[in-house]
Scaffold this motif. Structure first.
Motif, mmCIF file in Angstrom:
data_model
loop_
_atom_site.group_PDB
_atom_site.id
_atom_site.type_symbol
_atom_site.label_atom_id
_atom_site.label_comp_id
_atom_site.label_asym_id
_atom_site.label_seq_id
_atom_site.Cartn_x
_atom_site.Cartn_y
_atom_site.Cartn_z
ATOM 1 N N TYR A 83 0.825 -1.202 0.000
ATOM 2 C CA TYR A 83 0.000 0.000 0.000
ATOM 3 C C TYR A 83 0.862 1.255 0.000
ATOM 4 C CZ TYR A 83 -2.477 3.965 1.830
ATOM 5 O OH TYR A 83 -2.968 5.221 2.000
ATOM 6 N N ASN A 84 0.462 2.210 -0.790
ATOM 7 C CA ASN A 84 0.964 3.571 -0.682
ATOM 8 C C ASN A 84 -0.169 4.487 -1.119
ATOM 9 O OD1 ASN A 84 1.123 4.222 -3.567
ATOM 10 N ND2 ASN A 84 2.816 2.771 -3.595
ATOM 11 N N LYS A 85 -0.041 5.759 -0.852
ATOM 12 C CA LYS A 85 -1.151 6.671 -1.118
ATOM 13 C C LYS A 85 -1.495 6.767 -2.596
ATOM 14 C CE LYS A 85 -0.743 9.222 3.119
ATOM 15 N NZ LYS A 85 -0.418 10.443 3.796
ATOM 16 N N LEU A 86 -0.564 6.388 -3.476
ATOM 17 C CA LEU A 86 -0.864 6.400 -4.900
ATOM 18 C C LEU A 86 -1.624 5.148 -5.322
ATOM 19 C CD1 LEU A 86 2.529 7.783 -6.235
ATOM 20 C CD2 LEU A 86 0.389 9.029 -5.877
ATOM 21 N N ASN A 87 -1.566 4.106 -4.503
ATOM 22 C CA ASN A 87 -2.276 2.861 -4.767
ATOM 23 C C ASN A 87 -3.557 2.869 -3.941
ATOM 24 O OD1 ASN A 87 -3.040 0.272 -5.348
ATOM 25 N ND2 ASN A 87 -1.560 -0.682 -3.992
ATOM 26 N N ASN A 88 -4.471 3.705 -4.335
ATOM 27 C CA ASN A 88 -5.685 3.936 -3.570
ATOM 28 C C ASN A 88 -6.870 3.831 -4.536
ATOM 29 O OD1 ASN A 88 -7.558 4.800 -1.717
ATOM 30 N ND2 ASN A 88 -6.981 6.945 -1.844
ATOM 31 N N PRO A 89 -7.482 2.648 -4.637
ATOM 32 C CA PRO A 89 -8.534 2.448 -5.633
ATOM 33 C C PRO A 89 -9.796 3.235 -5.329
ATOM 34 C CG PRO A 89 -8.423 0.574 -4.164
ATOM 35 C CD PRO A 89 -7.281 1.477 -3.795
ATOM 36 N N MET A 110 -15.257 8.897 -5.161
ATOM 37 C CA MET A 110 -14.579 8.795 -3.877
ATOM 38 C C MET A 110 -13.536 7.680 -3.901
ATOM 39 S SD MET A 110 -16.412 7.907 -0.241
ATOM 40 C CE MET A 110 -17.544 9.266 -0.400
ATOM 41 N N SER A 111 -12.380 7.978 -3.314
ATOM 42 C CA SER A 111 -11.353 6.942 -3.192
ATOM 43 C C SER A 111 -11.701 6.039 -2.011
ATOM 44 C CB SER A 111 -9.978 7.563 -2.970
ATOM 45 O OG SER A 111 -9.900 8.120 -1.669
ATOM 46 N N LEU A 112 -11.099 4.873 -1.994
ATOM 47 C CA LEU A 112 -11.322 3.950 -0.891
ATOM 48 C C LEU A 112 -10.824 4.558 0.421
ATOM 49 C CD1 LEU A 112 -12.534 1.247 -0.250
ATOM 50 C CD2 LEU A 112 -10.327 0.188 -0.759
ATOM 51 N N ARG A 113 -9.723 5.301 0.354
ATOM 52 C CA ARG A 113 -9.194 5.976 1.542
ATOM 53 C C ARG A 113 -10.218 6.969 2.097
ATOM 54 N NH1 ARG A 113 -5.412 10.718 2.475
ATOM 55 N NH2 ARG A 113 -4.316 10.191 4.399
ATOM 56 N N PHE A 158 -16.067 2.825 -5.217
ATOM 57 C CA PHE A 158 -17.145 2.209 -5.979
ATOM 58 C C PHE A 158 -16.732 2.176 -7.448
ATOM 59 C CE2 PHE A 158 -18.854 4.516 -2.339
ATOM 60 C CZ PHE A 158 -19.383 3.456 -1.623
ATOM 61 N N PRO A 159 -15.896 1.195 -7.832
ATOM 62 C CA PRO A 159 -15.364 1.187 -9.188
ATOM 63 C C PRO A 159 -16.470 0.993 -10.219
ATOM 64 C CG PRO A 159 -14.739 -0.806 -8.018
ATOM 65 C CD PRO A 159 -15.448 0.070 -7.045
ATOM 66 N N GLY A 160 -16.226 1.532 -11.359
ATOM 67 C CA GLY A 160 -17.163 1.420 -12.466
ATOM 68 C C GLY A 160 -16.460 1.870 -13.725
#
Length: 84
Positions: free
Chosen positions: A3-9, A20-23, A12-14
């Motif tokens: 995890y890093n702040k750039l790896n923030n899915p 909104m990010s998961l974070r 609600f993917p679509g």
């Protein structure tokens, strides 16, 4: 993947890169839980509110780290043919 702040899915993917990010979602859920317990007085100072916001994002960061670790473990065990 670590995890890093750039790896923030996206929470609600679509088909969109917006939203909104998961974070942010995790931090919002921490805030909602805190508010449900009346943890902050209505006349809380700006400094206290900022401190709490930082706490919610630290909690979200911790959740994302654990999530990444769990995904790495799941991927490794799946590749080894294990079912944990």
């Amino acid at each position: 993947m670590a995890y890093n702040k750039l790896n923030n899915p996206r929470a609600f993917p679509g088909n969109s890169n917006y939203g909104m990010s998961l974070r942010d979602y995790f931090a919002g859920q921490a805030l909602a839980g805190d508010m449900a317990d009346d943890a902050l007085p209505s006349n809380a100072s700006a400094a206290l509110l900022e401190e709490r916001a930082q706490l919610y994002y630290r909690l979200a960061d911790a959740m994302l780290r654990v999530r990444a670790e769990e995904e790495a473990i799941s991927s490794t065990t799946a590749m080894m043919g294990l079912n944990l």
